[in-house]
Scaffold this motif. Structure first.
Motif, mmCIF file in Angstrom:
data_model
loop_
_atom_site.group_PDB
_atom_site.id
_atom_site.type_symbol
_atom_site.label_atom_id
_atom_site.label_comp_id
_atom_site.label_asym_id
_atom_site.label_seq_id
_atom_site.Cartn_x
_atom_site.Cartn_y
_atom_site.Cartn_z
ATOM 1 N N UNK A 96 75.099 -41.229 -6.450
ATOM 2 C CA UNK A 96 75.455 -41.359 -7.874
ATOM 3 C C UNK A 96 75.541 -39.979 -8.516
ATOM 4 N N UNK A 97 74.554 -39.133 -8.220
ATOM 5 C CA UNK A 97 74.546 -37.773 -8.763
ATOM 6 C C UNK A 97 75.720 -36.948 -8.241
ATOM 7 N N UNK A 98 76.171 -37.261 -7.017
ATOM 8 C CA UNK A 98 77.333 -36.578 -6.450
ATOM 9 C C UNK A 98 78.649 -37.133 -6.981
ATOM 10 N N UNK A 99 78.540 -38.156 -7.846
ATOM 11 C CA UNK A 99 79.697 -38.760 -8.509
ATOM 12 C C UNK A 99 80.705 -39.344 -7.503
ATOM 13 N N UNK A 100 80.185 -40.070 -6.518
ATOM 14 C CA UNK A 100 81.088 -40.735 -5.576
ATOM 15 C C UNK A 100 81.774 -41.904 -6.268
ATOM 16 N N UNK A 101 82.953 -42.248 -5.781
ATOM 17 C CA UNK A 101 83.701 -43.365 -6.352
ATOM 18 C C UNK A 101 83.370 -44.691 -5.695
ATOM 19 N N UNK A 102 82.935 -44.625 -4.424
ATOM 20 C CA UNK A 102 82.585 -45.836 -3.684
ATOM 21 C C UNK A 102 81.642 -45.452 -2.554
ATOM 22 N N UNK A 103 81.005 -46.456 -1.966
ATOM 23 C CA UNK A 103 80.070 -46.213 -0.860
ATOM 24 C C UNK A 103 80.374 -47.179 0.279
ATOM 25 N N UNK A 104 80.467 -46.658 1.492
ATOM 26 C CA UNK A 104 80.559 -47.478 2.698
ATOM 27 C C UNK A 104 79.174 -47.490 3.335
ATOM 28 N N UNK A 105 78.562 -48.663 3.434
ATOM 29 C CA UNK A 105 77.213 -48.781 3.984
ATOM 30 C C UNK A 105 76.526 -49.977 3.354
ATOM 31 N N UNK A 106 75.291 -50.192 3.665
ATOM 32 C CA UNK A 106 74.534 -49.448 4.670
ATOM 33 C C UNK A 106 74.588 -50.215 5.989
ATOM 34 N N UNK A 124 79.494 -48.883 -9.158
ATOM 35 C CA UNK A 124 80.070 -48.231 -7.987
ATOM 36 C C UNK A 124 80.294 -49.273 -6.897
ATOM 37 N N UNK A 125 81.506 -49.344 -6.389
ATOM 38 C CA UNK A 125 81.851 -50.311 -5.350
ATOM 39 C C UNK A 125 81.159 -49.954 -4.039
ATOM 40 N N UNK A 126 80.579 -50.948 -3.388
ATOM 41 C CA UNK A 126 79.923 -50.763 -2.094
ATOM 42 C C UNK A 126 80.536 -51.736 -1.099
ATOM 43 N N UNK A 127 80.916 -51.223 0.062
ATOM 44 C CA UNK A 127 81.486 -52.059 1.118
ATOM 45 C C UNK A 127 80.620 -51.878 2.368
ATOM 46 N N UNK A 128 79.947 -52.932 2.787
ATOM 47 C CA UNK A 128 79.111 -52.799 3.976
ATOM 48 C C UNK A 128 79.880 -53.217 5.227
ATOM 49 N N UNK A 129 79.829 -52.383 6.265
ATOM 50 C CA UNK A 129 80.471 -52.736 7.522
ATOM 51 C C UNK A 129 79.518 -53.417 8.494
ATOM 52 N N UNK A 130 78.227 -53.563 8.103
ATOM 53 C CA UNK A 130 77.235 -53.971 9.102
ATOM 54 C C UNK A 130 76.154 -54.930 8.627
ATOM 55 N N UNK A 131 75.929 -55.055 7.338
ATOM 56 C CA UNK A 131 74.806 -55.859 6.840
ATOM 57 C C UNK A 131 75.205 -57.326 6.747
ATOM 58 N N UNK A 132 74.601 -58.151 7.603
ATOM 59 C CA UNK A 132 75.052 -59.534 7.764
ATOM 60 C C UNK A 132 74.181 -60.569 7.070
ATOM 61 N N UNK A 133 73.060 -60.158 6.467
ATOM 62 C CA UNK A 133 72.207 -61.128 5.778
ATOM 63 C C UNK A 133 72.985 -61.774 4.626
ATOM 64 N N UNK A 134 72.960 -63.105 4.507
ATOM 65 C CA UNK A 134 73.740 -63.792 3.464
ATOM 66 C C UNK A 134 73.473 -63.288 2.045
ATOM 67 N N UNK A 135 72.237 -62.833 1.770
ATOM 68 C CA UNK A 135 71.885 -62.394 0.412
ATOM 69 C C UNK A 135 72.722 -61.222 -0.067
ATOM 70 N N UNK A 136 73.297 -60.471 0.852
ATOM 71 C CA UNK A 136 74.071 -59.285 0.476
ATOM 72 C C UNK A 136 75.164 -59.639 -0.529
ATOM 73 N N UNK A 137 75.861 -60.743 -0.305
ATOM 74 C CA UNK A 137 76.957 -61.130 -1.199
ATOM 75 C C UNK A 137 76.661 -62.400 -1.992
ATOM 76 N N UNK A 138 75.417 -62.799 -2.021
ATOM 77 C CA UNK A 138 75.059 -64.029 -2.734
ATOM 78 C C UNK A 138 74.302 -63.765 -4.029
#
Length: 383
Positions: A96-106, A124-138
């Motif tokens: 956030x301090x680095x003023x990123x526009x989006x985050x890929x992770x975690x 800030x938009x976050x796109x996870x390529x690996x986190x599969x727990x249902x709560x992530x998007x629920x």
């Protein structure tokens, strides 16, 4: 005359100052910053660096394609989450301090969930390529997206394979008590019971353990048809596989998508032969994957890891959405992401209103030192 000259000089100087400020602001706006958040050190570093590298290659590809109009550069800002919730939040704040526009992770769901709350406060938009727990998007977070699958799809797919393909009657489950591993293991246990498969025991180990003799003694005594290993990474999975073989456990061995990684085979070698793992279906013969593979190996000198392609697709999806929206405004980019459809390196990419991109789990078997597609959960057929 002197007064007029002084006024002209003053106005000129003011124009330079204002122009300089405006120029600096415009220059800052022209750099698109994509943060990555993954374990770059510690026991999960292999997966974490796969995520970072996948994102970096996506940026290179976008630049090769001419970049994004309105942006003079695209940069990747990596942060180490160490698969630790507190460090993940600290990493989110740094980004956030680095003023990123989006985050890929975690990588770990236990990191993604708290970090996404912090990023959500700044839209800030976050796109996870690996986190599969249902709560992530629920949780109703509008800027949370997931490119990989979900454990409430992975668990039932694994159980269907156990019953319909292998004819399993009993299983023994072990997890390491992390949000991801235990959540998935709980789902497998519930699905197994519903399918009429006896869960002889569901036991736990601790992260960082290296001696699994206590739990493996229980597994051997229980003599299950299948031993289900739900651990946070391939290195610990390999260690458990090696020790299980040395103890003489004869059960079918099955792991999940965190165990599915070239490191599992590299470490366990022949002990991993014949083992099954679930992972999202990736057509490695598809042109999109082959293009990604050539760029990945050229840059890193290594084969892609389990989540490299998902990371690549996550970063590409965000950049394509920015390009389509013509802005980095989060609300507009979110709308563009929801409307986006493209052939990625991992699969056909599209996101629903929750931010999920769908699941299609394949069961892979280790044969001849390689992961070989064995069974498709959608068709119910062997390859």
């Amino acid at each position: 005359m002197k007064r007029l000259l002084v006024l002209v000089v003053a106005l000129a100087m003011l124009g330079l100052v204002l122009g300089g400020c405006g120029g600096e602001e415009k220059k800052a706006e022209q750099v698109l910053k994509i943060g990555t958040m993954s374990p770059l050190t510690g026991p999960y570093a292999a997966d974490g660096n796969d995520i970072r590298q996948g994102t970096e290659i996506a940026v290179e590809v976008m630049k090769e394609q001419g970049g994004i109009p309105g942006f003079s550069d695209i940069v990747v800002v990596p942060e180490d989450s160490a698969c630790d919730p507190k460090q993940a939040v600290a990493a989110a704040n740094k980004l956030i301090n680095d003023k990123v526009n989006a985050v890929v992770g975690a990588y770990c769901s236990s990191s993604t969930i708290p970090a996404s709350e912090t990023l959500a406060e700044e839209s800030i938009i976050m796109l996870t390529p690996a986190s599969t727990n249902p709560k992530v998007t629920e949780r109703g977070l509008p800027y949370m997206f997931r490119t990989c699958g979900r454990d409430d799809h992975q668990g039932p797919a694994a159980v269907k394979f156990m019953k319909d393909v292998e004819g399993v009657k009993s299983i023994f489950i072990v997890d390491d008590k992390t949000t991801y591993s235990q959540g998935l293991a709980d789902g497998v246990a519930a699905a197994a019971k519903e399918a009429g498969i006896e869960v002889l025991e569901h036991d736990h180990v601790n992260q960082g353990d290296k001696d699994y003799s206590a739990v493996l003694t229980k597994v051997k005594a229980a003599n299950p048809d299948l031993f289900y290993i739900s651990l946070q990474n391939s290195a610990t999975g390999a260690l458990m596989v090696i020790q299980a073989k040395r103890m003489g456990i004869k059960a079918i061995l099955m792991g999940q998508d965190a165990v599915y990684h070239p490191k599992l085979i590299e470490i366990a070698k022949g002990d991993a032969e014949g083992m099954f793992c679930t992972f999202g279906a990736i057509d490695k013969n598809a042109p999109a994957y082959k293009d990604f593979l050539s760029k990945y190996t050229a840059k890193t000198g290594n084969e892609p890891g389990a989540y490299s392609a998902y990371s690549f697709d996550s970063a590409m999806a965000y950049m394509m959405a920015v390009k389509a929206a013509g802005t980095t405004d989060p609300a507009k980019v979110r709308d563009a992401l929801i409307q986006l459809k493209f052939t990625g390196a991992s699969k056909e990419i599209s996101y629903n209103d929750k931010g999920d991109s769908g699941s299609n789990y394949t069961v892979y078997q280790i044969k001849g030192g390689k992961f070989v597609p064995y069974w498709n959960s959608l068709t119910g057929e062997k390859y």
